[in-house]
Motif scaffolding. Structure first.
Motif, PDB file in Angstrom:
ATOM      1  N   VAL A 119       0.936  -1.235  -0.083  1.00  0.00           N
ATOM      2  CA  VAL A 119       0.176  -0.005  -0.098  1.00  0.00           C
ATOM      3  C   VAL A 119       0.792   1.306  -0.097  1.00  0.00           C
ATOM      4  O   VAL A 119       0.427   2.513  -0.684  1.00  0.00           O
ATOM      5  CB  VAL A 119      -1.010  -0.052   1.292  1.00  0.00           C
ATOM      6  N   MET A 120       1.898   1.107   0.552  1.00  0.00           N
ATOM      7  CA  MET A 120       2.970   2.466   0.528  1.00  0.00           C
ATOM      8  C   MET A 120       4.395   1.832   0.060  1.00  0.00           C
ATOM      9  O   MET A 120       5.263   1.938   0.974  1.00  0.00           O
ATOM     10  CB  MET A 120       3.410   2.926   2.004  1.00  0.00           C
ATOM     11  N   GLU A 161       9.076   7.821  -4.050  1.00  0.00           N
ATOM     12  CA  GLU A 161       7.602   8.200  -3.904  1.00  0.00           C
ATOM     13  C   GLU A 161       6.865   8.135  -5.496  1.00  0.00           C
ATOM     14  O   GLU A 161       5.795   7.820  -5.727  1.00  0.00           O
ATOM     15  CB  GLU A 161       7.314   9.430  -3.024  1.00  0.00           C
ATOM     16  N   ALA A 162       7.741   9.051  -6.387  1.00  0.00           N
ATOM     17  CA  ALA A 162       7.223   9.329  -7.656  1.00  0.00           C
ATOM     18  C   ALA A 162       7.428   8.155  -8.493  1.00  0.00           C
ATOM     19  O   ALA A 162       6.528   8.198  -9.190  1.00  0.00           O
ATOM     20  CB  ALA A 162       8.066  10.446  -8.258  1.00  0.00           C
ATOM     21  N   SER A 166       2.775   1.752  -7.846  1.00  0.00           N
ATOM     22  CA  SER A 166       1.922   1.768  -6.654  1.00  0.00           C
ATOM     23  C   SER A 166       0.487   1.618  -7.141  1.00  0.00           C
ATOM     24  O   SER A 166       0.068   2.040  -8.379  1.00  0.00           O
ATOM     25  CB  SER A 166       1.875   3.023  -5.729  1.00  0.00           C
ATOM     26  N   LEU A 167      -0.049   0.776  -6.452  1.00  0.00           N
ATOM     27  CA  LEU A 167      -1.743   0.360  -6.912  1.00  0.00           C
ATOM     28  C   LEU A 167      -2.573   1.735  -6.676  1.00  0.00           C
ATOM     29  O   LEU A 167      -3.329   1.834  -7.657  1.00  0.00           O
ATOM     30  CB  LEU A 167      -2.123  -0.643  -5.941  1.00  0.00           C
ATOM     31  N   LYS A 383      -3.686   2.364 -19.083  1.00  0.00           N
ATOM     32  CA  LYS A 383      -3.380   1.993 -17.613  1.00  0.00           C
ATOM     33  C   LYS A 383      -4.333   1.016 -17.048  1.00  0.00           C
ATOM     34  O   LYS A 383      -5.437   1.488 -16.665  1.00  0.00           O
ATOM     35  CB  LYS A 383      -2.935   2.981 -16.791  1.00  0.00           C
ATOM     36  N   LEU A 384      -4.226  -0.345 -17.197  1.00  0.00           N
ATOM     37  CA  LEU A 384      -5.396  -1.260 -16.682  1.00  0.00           C
ATOM     38  C   LEU A 384      -5.067  -1.509 -15.186  1.00  0.00           C
ATOM     39  O   LEU A 384      -3.890  -1.516 -14.491  1.00  0.00           O
ATOM     40  CB  LEU A 384      -5.202  -2.484 -17.362  1.00  0.00           C
ATOM     41  N   ILE A 385      -6.195  -1.672 -14.319  1.00  0.00           N
ATOM     42  CA  ILE A 385      -6.182  -1.856 -12.949  1.00  0.00           C
ATOM     43  C   ILE A 385      -5.542  -3.317 -12.577  1.00  0.00           C
ATOM     44  O   ILE A 385      -6.122  -4.291 -13.059  1.00  0.00           O
ATOM     45  CB  ILE A 385      -7.459  -1.799 -12.141  1.00  0.00           C
ATOM     46  N   PRO A 386      -4.307  -3.428 -11.712  1.00  0.00           N
ATOM     47  CA  PRO A 386      -3.756  -4.545 -11.783  1.00  0.00           C
ATOM     48  C   PRO A 386      -4.745  -5.421 -10.939  1.00  0.00           C
ATOM     49  O   PRO A 386      -5.124  -4.955  -9.938  1.00  0.00           O
ATOM     50  CB  PRO A 386      -2.565  -4.540 -10.911  1.00  0.00           C
TER      51      PRO A 386
END
Length: 568
Positions: A119-120, A161-162, A166-167, A383-386
């Motif tokens: 998540v992070m 961070e950049a 990340s989901l 950009k597809l959602i994993p």
């Protein structure tokens, strides 16, 4: 400073565990949460509380002791920090697992715990960076002053961070949205600039807590940064209508509020569900207009039938073919309302290979029909959602998993960006759902369309979204993060959703009228746009933060060297 504290069963001082726990809570409260407001400065305190558990001193006197690889307390601190954020800020992931994967309680909550690991991800990446610095660059870093070290560490953490995949990218810089419209620097450096300043301040606070050392250069610069943003606020939307070359377009957002059960049933071809979905969109679209409409908008995957380019009428139909016909429901809306229509739907992939029979056969698409009923432009989501629309693994592994789990979705990935031209001369592009969260992607879209056309920049963006799969705070967080794209690129964004929140995100950080979560309705509004110029952030992206961090590093170095130069 040596921390003396009783150790927990994890072999880590209890004070470290408590600090990382508090860090997660404070960070989560910088975003839409159970609190009625967002509190940006709390997230900076959250990052400071987390970094307080790290050993970030590069002291030549302690090189042997500190030059270890990984520190146990740092790994545990990041893990606790991520777990807290996962359950305080992203607890809706468990709901999504139930909706998407039909995983019942309590198993969905147990599985969602594993999302704490990703998540992070930027902080796991930062641990790896610290390992490399300790192992290979300890000595040169130890010759720097703490001020220079903090600037370098803040820059490296901002890079993590950049650029760490990340989901659901929730960055420190996003939390400054609470200061809008006093975010004048956002068009210069975007979210990364605000993240860097927040990280630098967090590291400076750690110095105060651990070493009672005050980096006045950092504190003064941070205060001046906030003051500069306040003195040069984002341009008010009221000024758009007064600007040269401004245009006005009347639009309707249709929010049919189709629940997941009905939506899935319609997409599987169940007649009653199909009739209900089509009926809602058609009925709301045909409601009496309060304005002479230019455009009607349906959200992501609103139209349940799979469409094919071979069967839709176009501006230049191929010779010798039979006349192509629009679906009756779409044709009726166009004929009655005499407006153009933008819909989210499923577009069949053309030229399937022998291996594509049950794999990546369909695009998640946007289709634009002019008032005469011709398909003039379309866009396929890239950009597809994993784990939702595809899997983030190599193609062969994805195919194997798809053969084992038939219910797994594998959408085809689009390749081209699209510019849409309305009959009134106003142009726009579309971003589908999740894509709005990624500034580099939106930047690529805008720059590519600018280079591709002699007409200049597009006037606005339409973001089609379906948040029905998510519960709790997700629609509010999705909207919150998306607002930054309007600010960074100085462009209005029309947000059309299935279940809410539908609205307009303006470049000054404000929102227009809304259709709320769970509301079945339509919204007519007038969108005023101006002739845009690319912002500095659109032109140069992260390079501006890199240049700024380098200049600060040089100034901090010179300030530290100044006393010794005077003595010599």
């Amino acid at each position: 400073m040596l921390i003396r504290s009783k150790k927990s069963i994890l072999g880590t001082p209890n004070l470290y565990i408590f600090s990382s726990f508090i860090a997660g809570i404070l960070y989560a409260f910088g975003f839409p949460s159970v609190l009625p407001v967002t509190l940006p400065l709390l997230s900076i305190l959250g990052v400071a509380s987390l970094l307080w558990t790290f050993e970030l001193d590069f002291d030549e006197k302690e090189e042997g002791e500190r030059r270890q690889s990984f520190k146990r307390q740092e790994i545990i601190a990041v893990l606790i920090f991520c777990i807290v954020i996962n359950y305080v800020g992203f607890y809706w992931i468990a709901y999504t697992l139930r909706e998407f994967g039909d995983i019942a309680f309590p198993l969905n909550f147990i599985i969602s715990a594993f999302f704490s690991l990703i998540v992070m991800p930027q902080y796991w990446a930062f641990l790896l960076v610290i390992f490399v610095l300790r192992r290979f660059f300890y000595r040169p870093l130890s010759k720097l002053g703490r001020g220079e070290q903090n600037i370098l560490l803040a820059f490296l953490l901002t890079i993590c961070e950049a650029y760490t995949p990340s989901l659901f990218p929730a960055h420190l810089g996003h939390t400054f949205l609470g200061f809008a419209p006093y975010l004048g620097a956002a068009t210069v450096g975007g979210v990364p600039l605000f993240s860097f300043m927040g990280m630098w301040m967090a590291l400076s606070l750690v110095d105060v807590l651990k070493r009672k050392r005050y980096d006045w250069f950092a504190f003064v610069l941070f205060a001046l940064f906030l003051l500069l943003n306040a003195c040069i606020p984002l341009a008010s939307t009221s000024k758009i209508s007064k600007s040269v070359g401004s245009h006005s377009s009347n639009m309707r957002i249709v929010q049919a509020n189709i629940g997941n059960v009905f939506k899935i049933s319609a997409e599987k071809g169940y007649e009653d569900a199909l009739k209900e979905v089509i009926s809602r969109y058609k009925s709301l679209s045909l409601q009496r207009q309060t304005l002479p409409l230019d455009l009607i908008i349906w959200p992501e995957t609103a139209y349940p039938y799979q469409l094919s380019l071979d069967s839709l009428p176009t501006l230049l139909p191929p010779k010798g073919e039979e006349e192509r016909m629009l679906p009756a429901s779409i044709l009726e809306v166009l004929v009655v309302m005499k407006a153009e229509l933008l819909i989210g739907g499923y577009l069949k992939k053309e030229k399937l290979s022998i291996h594509d029979e049950d794999y990546e056969r369909t695009y998640n698409s946007v289709l634009f029909f002019n008032h005469q009923g011709a398909l003039t432009s379309y866009y396929n989501k890239q950009k597809l959602i994993p784990f939702g629309e595809n899997l983030p693994f190599p193609d062969e592994i994805n195919r194997t998993i798809g053969s084992m789990i038939p219910s797994m979705s594998f959408f085809a990935r689009g390749k081209d960006f699209s510019r849409f031209e309305m009959k009134n001369g106003v142009s726009f592009t579309t971003i589908i759902c999740y894509e709005i969260l990624f500034p580099d992607y939106v930047r690529d879209v805008l720059n590519h369309l600018h280079q591709q056309s002699t007409a200049g920049e597009v006037d606005f963006i339409i973001n089609l979204t379906n948040d029905s799969w998510y519960g709790g705070l997700e629609p509010y967080q999705h909207l919150y993060l998306g607002q930054w794209r309007a600010i960074e690129f100085d462009i209005p964004i029309v947000r059309s959703t299935n279940t809410g929140i539908s609205t307009v995100m303006y470049p000054d950080g404000s929102l227009g009228a809304k259709l709320l979560v769970g509301e079945q309705n339509f919204m007519d509004f007038e969108l005023k746009t101006k002739k845009r110029k690319a912002t500095l952030y659109q032109q140069y992206g992260f390079a501006i933060v890199s240049i700024g961090a380098f200049l600060l590093f040089v100034v901090a170095f010179c300030l530290r060297r100044k006393p010794s130069l005077k003595r010599s």
